[in-house]
Write a protein that holds these residues in place. Structure first.
Motif, PDB file in Angstrom:
ATOM      1  N   SER A 102       0.836  -1.201   0.000  1.00 20.44           N
ATOM      2  CA  SER A 102       0.000   0.000   0.000  1.00 20.44           C
ATOM      3  C   SER A 102       0.869   1.248   0.000  1.00 20.44           C
ATOM      4  O   SER A 102       1.974   1.240   0.524  1.00 20.44           O
ATOM      5  CB  SER A 102      -0.897  -0.002   1.245  1.00 20.44           C
ATOM      6  N   ARG A 103       0.351   2.302  -0.589  1.00 23.38           N
ATOM      7  CA  ARG A 103       1.078   3.572  -0.591  1.00 23.38           C
ATOM      8  C   ARG A 103       0.180   4.694  -0.101  1.00 23.38           C
ATOM      9  O   ARG A 103       0.179   5.781  -0.648  1.00 23.38           O
ATOM     10  CB  ARG A 103       1.612   3.883  -1.988  1.00 23.38           C
ATOM     11  N   ALA A 104      -0.621   4.417   0.916  1.00 22.25           N
ATOM     12  CA  ALA A 104      -1.424   5.475   1.536  1.00 22.25           C
ATOM     13  C   ALA A 104      -0.495   6.345   2.384  1.00 22.25           C
ATOM     14  O   ALA A 104       0.610   5.920   2.740  1.00 22.25           O
ATOM     15  CB  ALA A 104      -2.520   4.862   2.392  1.00 22.25           C
ATOM     16  N   ALA A 105      -0.957   7.563   2.723  1.00 26.86           N
ATOM     17  CA  ALA A 105      -0.089   8.513   3.442  1.00 26.86           C
ATOM     18  C   ALA A 105       0.474   7.904   4.724  1.00 26.86           C
ATOM     19  O   ALA A 105       1.634   8.123   5.071  1.00 26.86           O
ATOM     20  CB  ALA A 105      -0.867   9.793   3.751  1.00 26.86           C
ATOM     21  N   CYS A 115       3.733   7.912  -7.016  1.00 27.49           N
ATOM     22  CA  CYS A 115       3.445   8.210  -5.604  1.00 27.49           C
ATOM     23  C   CYS A 115       2.001   8.660  -5.394  1.00 27.49           C
ATOM     24  O   CYS A 115       1.393   8.351  -4.373  1.00 27.49           O
ATOM     25  CB  CYS A 115       4.378   9.302  -5.082  1.00 27.49           C
ATOM     26  N   THR A 116       1.468   9.429  -6.345  1.00 21.87           N
ATOM     27  CA  THR A 116       0.118   9.973  -6.165  1.00 21.87           C
ATOM     28  C   THR A 116      -0.946   9.125  -6.853  1.00 21.87           C
ATOM     29  O   THR A 116      -2.131   9.468  -6.821  1.00 21.87           O
ATOM     30  CB  THR A 116       0.011  11.410  -6.730  1.00 21.87           C
ATOM     31  N   GLY A 117      -0.520   8.030  -7.499  1.00 22.84           N
ATOM     32  CA  GLY A 117      -1.480   7.186  -8.210  1.00 22.84           C
ATOM     33  C   GLY A 117      -2.038   7.851  -9.458  1.00 22.84           C
ATOM     34  O   GLY A 117      -3.055   7.426  -9.999  1.00 22.84           O
ATOM     35  N   ALA A 118      -1.365   8.909  -9.929  1.00 22.43           N
ATOM     36  CA  ALA A 118      -1.855   9.643 -11.104  1.00 22.43           C
ATOM     37  C   ALA A 118      -1.424   8.939 -12.380  1.00 22.43           C
ATOM     38  O   ALA A 118      -0.335   8.378 -12.452  1.00 22.43           O
ATOM     39  CB  ALA A 118      -1.300  11.060 -11.101  1.00 22.43           C
ATOM     40  N   ARG A 119      -2.279   8.926 -13.355  1.00 23.65           N
ATOM     41  CA  ARG A 119      -1.901   8.428 -14.672  1.00 23.65           C
ATOM     42  C   ARG A 119      -2.295   9.501 -15.668  1.00 23.65           C
ATOM     43  O   ARG A 119      -3.341  10.116 -15.551  1.00 23.65           O
ATOM     44  CB  ARG A 119      -2.625   7.123 -15.000  1.00 23.65           C
ATOM     45  N   GLY A 120      -1.447   9.724 -16.650  1.00 22.97           N
ATOM     46  CA  GLY A 120      -1.718  10.779 -17.622  1.00 22.97           C
ATOM     47  C   GLY A 120      -2.697  10.328 -18.687  1.00 22.97           C
ATOM     48  O   GLY A 120      -3.254   9.235 -18.621  1.00 22.97           O
ATOM     49  N   PRO A 121      -2.893  11.204 -19.679  1.00 20.73           N
ATOM     50  CA  PRO A 121      -3.805  10.885 -20.784  1.00 20.73           C
ATOM     51  C   PRO A 121      -3.411   9.594 -21.507  1.00 20.73           C
ATOM     52  O   PRO A 121      -2.237   9.333 -21.716  1.00 20.73           O
ATOM     53  CB  PRO A 121      -3.649  12.084 -21.720  1.00 20.73           C
ATOM     54  N   ILE A 122      -4.424   8.815 -21.882  1.00 27.80           N
ATOM     55  CA  ILE A 122      -4.183   7.571 -22.624  1.00 27.80           C
ATOM     56  C   ILE A 122      -3.733   7.910 -24.048  1.00 27.80           C
ATOM     57  O   ILE A 122      -2.900   7.228 -24.624  1.00 27.80           O
ATOM     58  CB  ILE A 122      -5.453   6.701 -22.624  1.00 27.80           C
ATOM     59  N   GLU A 175      -5.534   3.909  -2.040  1.00 25.62           N
ATOM     60  CA  GLU A 175      -5.478   5.299  -1.610  1.00 25.62           C
ATOM     61  C   GLU A 175      -4.059   5.832  -1.770  1.00 25.62           C
ATOM     62  O   GLU A 175      -3.106   5.162  -1.385  1.00 25.62           O
ATOM     63  CB  GLU A 175      -5.804   5.371  -0.130  1.00 25.62           C
ATOM     64  N   PHE A 176      -3.925   7.003  -2.307  1.00 26.20           N
ATOM     65  CA  PHE A 176      -2.608   7.616  -2.455  1.00 26.20           C
ATOM     66  C   PHE A 176      -2.648   9.026  -1.884  1.00 26.20           C
ATOM     67  O   PHE A 176      -3.672   9.692  -1.957  1.00 26.20           O
ATOM     68  CB  PHE A 176      -2.222   7.715  -3.941  1.00 26.20           C
ATOM     69  N   PRO A 177      -1.505   9.515  -1.350  1.00 27.13           N
ATOM     70  CA  PRO A 177      -1.478  10.908  -0.892  1.00 27.13           C
ATOM     71  C   PRO A 177      -1.517  11.846  -2.107  1.00 27.13           C
ATOM     72  O   PRO A 177      -1.058  11.485  -3.179  1.00 27.13           O
ATOM     73  CB  PRO A 177      -0.126  11.022  -0.175  1.00 27.13           C
ATOM     74  N   PRO A 178      -2.023  13.071  -1.907  1.00 26.27           N
ATOM     75  CA  PRO A 178      -2.036  14.048  -3.006  1.00 26.27           C
ATOM     76  C   PRO A 178      -0.648  14.663  -3.216  1.00 26.27           C
ATOM     77  O   PRO A 178       0.235  14.531  -2.372  1.00 26.27           O
ATOM     78  CB  PRO A 178      -3.015  15.110  -2.503  1.00 26.27           C
ATOM     79  N   LEU A 179      -0.507  15.361  -4.328  1.00 29.78           N
ATOM     80  CA  LEU A 179       0.769  16.020  -4.649  1.00 29.78           C
ATOM     81  C   LEU A 179       1.230  16.930  -3.509  1.00 29.78           C
ATOM     82  O   LEU A 179       2.430  17.001  -3.206  1.00 29.78           O
ATOM     83  CB  LEU A 179       0.599  16.819  -5.953  1.00 29.78           C
ATOM     84  N   ALA A 180       0.272  17.615  -2.860  1.00 33.36           N
ATOM     85  CA  ALA A 180       0.625  18.555  -1.782  1.00 33.36           C
ATOM     86  C   ALA A 180       1.363  17.859  -0.637  1.00 33.36           C
ATOM     87  O   ALA A 180       2.244  18.456   0.000  1.00 33.36           O
ATOM     88  CB  ALA A 180      -0.638  19.239  -1.247  1.00 33.36           C
ATOM     89  N   PRO A 232       8.627   6.228  -5.606  1.00 31.39           N
ATOM     90  CA  PRO A 232       8.449   5.642  -4.264  1.00 31.39           C
ATOM     91  C   PRO A 232       9.364   4.451  -3.965  1.00 31.39           C
ATOM     92  O   PRO A 232       9.203   3.812  -2.932  1.00 31.39           O
ATOM     93  CB  PRO A 232       6.988   5.178  -4.305  1.00 31.39           C
ATOM     94  N   PHE A 233      10.333   4.189  -4.847  1.00 32.80           N
ATOM     95  CA  PHE A 233      11.185   3.007  -4.687  1.00 32.80           C
ATOM     96  C   PHE A 233      12.439   3.343  -3.874  1.00 32.80           C
ATOM     97  O   PHE A 233      12.742   4.502  -3.631  1.00 32.80           O
ATOM     98  CB  PHE A 233      11.586   2.468  -6.072  1.00 32.80           C
TER      99      PHE A 233
END
Ligand SMILES: [Zn+2]
Ligand SMILES: [Zn+2]
Length: 306
Positions: free
Chosen positions: A3-6, A30-37, A53-58, A254-255
């Motif tokens: 898991s990578r929750a805060a 880290c934020t679980g974000a994925r860009g445009p396909i 759940e992932f922490p936000p960029l902030a 996150p590695f």
């Protein structure tokens, strides 16, 4: 990494006496974000299967500032994360936050996958377009990974590496190299193609002898959290012989979360732990190492200032 929750992240270490820099991190992961396909389209609002759940960029911005890691280079190394990176570094700058520069490339493990479906060439074209973006200062990570790639993927990996070297030179950007179990071929291809003015071995993984070979060529060497691992004596010997003007620090978050938090997810703030270890193995004052690394980062990637 389950898991990578805060709550899974280690505590923020004592702040550095002088600001430090994380020259290679993956905040998209880290934020679980994925860009445009697809290029030019918005990213999907809900990722299929994204129930983690992932922490936000902030969270990563704030923890980094608390630890004195005031500047980072965000690396997007598949097509979706490269698009995300180009957008986010521009958006952060537009919001007046100067902490982030970016890098884009096709990772050596991704290149054979794109080649297998006939998409390597057009992906490289898009990488070059993204590399021209505001606040993008790095072509990377590219290079060779003989640990994870089957023999039949090596030709595509080398082709992609050569193409990225050309892009970095055409765009006047720094090249960040991923080299896993491929030291000799990475050096050979750099020598054959002619390395860009700024060439960085990200997550340096060689021994002292390889560090000297890189130093002879004027390549930067960037050290990550694995320098703190118990079994990394060779890496510490390498870090001790790097000339001061070629030394850099990073997390690859996150590695590679440093000891004693190995196995947990990490963020850019943990560069503070790696810088402390670098100071220890080089027998130099921490403040001096931070100052030197920050000056080197500006030399390699330009200023973060807006
Ligand atoms: Zn890498
Ligand atoms: Zn990386």
């Amino acid at each position: 990494m389950a898991s990578r929750a805060a709550g899974d992240y280690p505590e923020v270490p004592e702040p550095l006496p002088v600001p430090g820099v994380d020259t290679h991190t993956h905040l998209d992961i880290c934020t679980g974000a994925r860009g445009p396909i697809k290029s030019g389209e918005p990213a999907p609002e809900v990722e299929p299967g994204a129930d983690e759940e992932f922490p936000p960029l902030a969270f990563f911005h704030d923890t980094a500032q608390q630890a004195g890691v005031t500047r980072i280079v965000q690396i997007g190394c598949d097509m979706r994360s490269a698009r995300w990176t180009a957008e986010v570094v521009a958006a952060e700058a537009a919001a007046g936050r100067d902490w982030m520069l970016g890098g884009v490339a096709i990772h050596p493990n991704e290149a054979p996958r794109l080649a297998a479906v006939g998409l390597l060439e057009e992906s490289l074209t898009e990488i070059e377009q993204l590399a021209a973006g505001e606040r993008i200062r790095v072509v990377g990570e590219t290079g060779l990974d003989y640990f994870r790639t089957e023999d039949d993927g090596i030709a595509a990996q080398q082709e992609s590496f050569r193409a990225h070297i050309e892009i970095a030179k055409r765009q006047g950007l720094a090249l960040q190299i991923h080299d896993r179990n491929a030291h000799a071929d990475v050096l050979r291809i750099l020598d054959e193609e002619g390395a860009p003015d700024v060439t960085v071995f990200h997550c340096f993984s060689g021994d002292a002898e390889f560090a000297r070979a890189c130093a002879e060529r004027g390549f930067f060497m960037s050290f990550a959290g694995n320098i703190t691992f118990k079994n990394a004596a060779d890496l510490r010997h390498a870090a001790a012989v790097v000339p001061p003007r070629l030394l850099l620090s990073e997390t690859d978050a996150p590695f590679l979360t440093p000891h004693p938090h190995r196995g947990r997810p990490g963020g850019p703030y943990l560069t503070a732990v790696t810088l402390r270890k670098l100071a220890e193995v080089r027998e130099e004052p921490l403040a001096e190492v931070c100052e030197q690394v920050s000056a080197n980062a500006e030399q390699a990637f330009g200023t973060w200032e807006l």
